[in-house]
Design an enzyme around this catalytic site. Sequence first.
Site, PDB file in Angstrom:
ATOM      1  N   GLU A  90       3.601 -17.793   8.990  1.00 27.93           N
ATOM      2  CA  GLU A  90       2.516 -18.036   8.035  1.00 27.93           C
ATOM      3  C   GLU A  90       1.484 -18.992   8.612  1.00 27.93           C
ATOM      4  O   GLU A  90       0.274 -18.788   8.450  1.00 27.93           O
ATOM      5  CB  GLU A  90       3.080 -18.607   6.724  1.00 27.93           C
ATOM      6  CG  GLU A  90       4.072 -17.704   6.031  1.00 27.93           C
ATOM      7  CD  GLU A  90       5.521 -17.939   6.438  1.00 27.93           C
ATOM      8  OE1 GLU A  90       6.410 -17.583   5.654  1.00 27.93           O
ATOM      9  OE2 GLU A  90       5.775 -18.476   7.549  1.00 27.93           O
ATOM     10  N   SER A 108      10.932 -15.323   3.262  1.00 21.23           N
ATOM     11  CA  SER A 108      10.603 -16.332   2.254  1.00 21.23           C
ATOM     12  C   SER A 108      10.068 -17.601   2.924  1.00 21.23           C
ATOM     13  O   SER A 108      10.658 -18.095   3.883  1.00 21.23           O
ATOM     14  CB  SER A 108      11.870 -16.641   1.453  1.00 21.23           C
ATOM     15  OG  SER A 108      11.618 -17.504   0.382  1.00 21.23           O
ATOM     16  N   CYS A 157       9.211 -21.285   4.115  1.00 26.05           N
ATOM     17  CA  CYS A 157       9.881 -22.576   4.161  1.00 26.05           C
ATOM     18  C   CYS A 157       9.026 -23.625   3.430  1.00 26.05           C
ATOM     19  O   CYS A 157       7.902 -23.343   3.008  1.00 26.05           O
ATOM     20  CB  CYS A 157      10.105 -22.981   5.615  1.00 26.05           C
ATOM     21  SG  CYS A 157       8.590 -23.546   6.437  1.00 26.05           S
TER      22      CYS A 157
END
Length: 145
Positions: free
Chosen positions: A52, A77, A79
């Site tokens: 990301e 998912s 962090c």
Amino acid sequence: MDHYMQAAIDEARNGLAEGGIPIGSVLVHQGEIIGRGHNRRVQAGSTVLHGEMDALENAGRLPASVYRNCTLYTTLSPCPMCSGAILLYGIPRVVIGENRTFLGEEELLRSRGVAVEVLQLEECIELMTHFIEASPELWNEDIGE
């Protein structure tokens, strides 16, 4: 699966091919991918280049109004660090490939008004499961433990 998540998966596969951790992400604004990236901690010797973060970095400096109209697609998912960046820039929607191998800060994102969608894609689950089995020391170095 839509082509945005496929682009994130392609990024994850690029990272794996480079000897890194297979997590990919794309930032989408008004139907266009404006940033793409993959976890490059190993390749760049970086402590912060998660998928990301790499996608945000590759999008470049943008006005806040752009971020507030984006969707971030990520294969895993997010962090706490990546979730913080999502909140910092006001990204309103996150689409996650899977959260079975790692459950990040989805509840924090939801509590702050971010729309979170988890797809539980077998391709993403298998990619991370095989990586974790093959490279547990690398996985545990970052967010696995």
